[in-house]
Design a protein around this motif. Structure first.
Motif, PDB file in Angstrom:
ATOM      1  N   GLU A  73       0.680  -1.249  -0.127  1.00  0.00           N
ATOM      2  CA  GLU A  73      -0.294   0.051   0.041  1.00  0.00           C
ATOM      3  C   GLU A  73       0.714   1.138   0.019  1.00  0.00           C
ATOM      4  N   ASP A 111      -2.190 -10.079   7.344  1.00  0.00           N
ATOM      5  CA  ASP A 111      -2.937  -9.071   6.911  1.00  0.00           C
ATOM      6  C   ASP A 111      -3.419  -7.920   8.064  1.00  0.00           C
ATOM      7  N   ASP A 112      -3.735  -8.616   9.135  1.00  0.00           N
ATOM      8  CA  ASP A 112      -4.249  -7.564  10.198  1.00  0.00           C
ATOM      9  C   ASP A 112      -2.982  -6.788  10.641  1.00  0.00           C
ATOM     10  N   ARG A 115      -2.134  -3.960   8.400  1.00  0.00           N
ATOM     11  CA  ARG A 115      -3.397  -3.014   8.471  1.00  0.00           C
ATOM     12  C   ARG A 115      -2.973  -2.113   9.958  1.00  0.00           C
TER      13      ARG A 115
END
Length: 245
Positions: A73, A111-112, A115
């Motif tokens: 990202e 993934d967490d 994030r």
């Protein structure tokens, strides 16, 4: 372990990650700047001088049992000297970061972890921009030049928090070096606290960013935001929800 705890242990960063560890308190061995034998094994790796980290691979690890997302990202943080912005590491790179620290790496949590890491980075930059608003007429577009982790060095704010606040010491500290449109480089001290009184939206993390008092101008900037200082003191003693804004 929670995603926040893993982020603190794993987020050494990558070639484009402006934040090393942001999450719940962990032992010294979980500190990205803490010297270990595992790190000594990697001492010959070529490091990026902007974050003092090697480029973490996107290939699966030897014992990895599931495929991990390799997408990265793009942050909202401008990168000094370039047209683009800082880029966060992928879940695959975070997995390698955990392995480098010789930590248990549950692949299904990556993934967490990413994030939480990314959200807290954005909060850090937004906190810096609140200070940079004082100079928006002469510098409308500050950018991040480099950063360094200093989790073993207590700031004065952290020293007082250790003695007076329910939060205790921060789980991590970073110094971010912000380029003020070529006029000067400003060092910001950022303390990250494991804060059970903080909201779920903030992942129970309090971010406290302010310019280091390296010059008289920095001291004057501190004086220009008395409400921030009052809010800082209130939050340290009573938790978030300060009436001073």
């Amino acid at each position: 372990a929670s995603a926040a705890s893993l982020a603190a242990m794993a987020s050494e960063g990558s070639d484009g990650c402006p934040m090393r560890g942001k999450a719940k308190a962990v032992p010294p061995s979980g500190c990205p700047m803490h010297s270990t034998s595992q790190e000594s094994m990697h001492s010959q790796e070529q490091l990026d001088p902007r974050n003092m980290m090697p480029v973490l691979p996107q290939t699966p690890a030897a014992d990895q049992k599931m495929a991990l997302n390799k997408s990265r990202e793009t942050s909202t943080i401008p990168k000094t000297g370039e047209e683009g912005k800082w880029v966060y590491p992928s879940p695959q790179q975070f997995y390698h970061a955990l392995l480098r620290k010789n930590k248990e790496a549950p692949a299904d949590a990556m993934d967490d972890v990413v994030r939480v890491h990314n959200v807290t980075n954005e909060r850090s930059w937004n906190a810096i921009l609140e200070w940079e608003e004082l100079h928006k007429k002469t510098c409308p577009t500050p950018s991040l030049l480099r950063f360094v982790g200093r989790c073993d060095d207590l700031s004065w704010g952290a020293w007082w928090s250790k003695r007076l606040s329910y939060r205790g010491v921060p789980f991590d500290r970073h110094d971010w070096f912000v380029d003020r449109c070529g006029q000067r480089t400003v060092r910001y001290v950022i303390d990250y606290y494991d804060d059970p009184a903080a909201s779920d939206a903030s992942h129970e993390i309090t971010v406290e960013a302010r310019p280091a008092v390296d010059t008289a101008g920095d001291f004057v900037d501190r004086l220009k935001r008395p409400g921030w200082q009052m809010q800082r003191m209130w939050t340290a003693v009573f938790g978030p929800g300060c009436p001073f804004h």
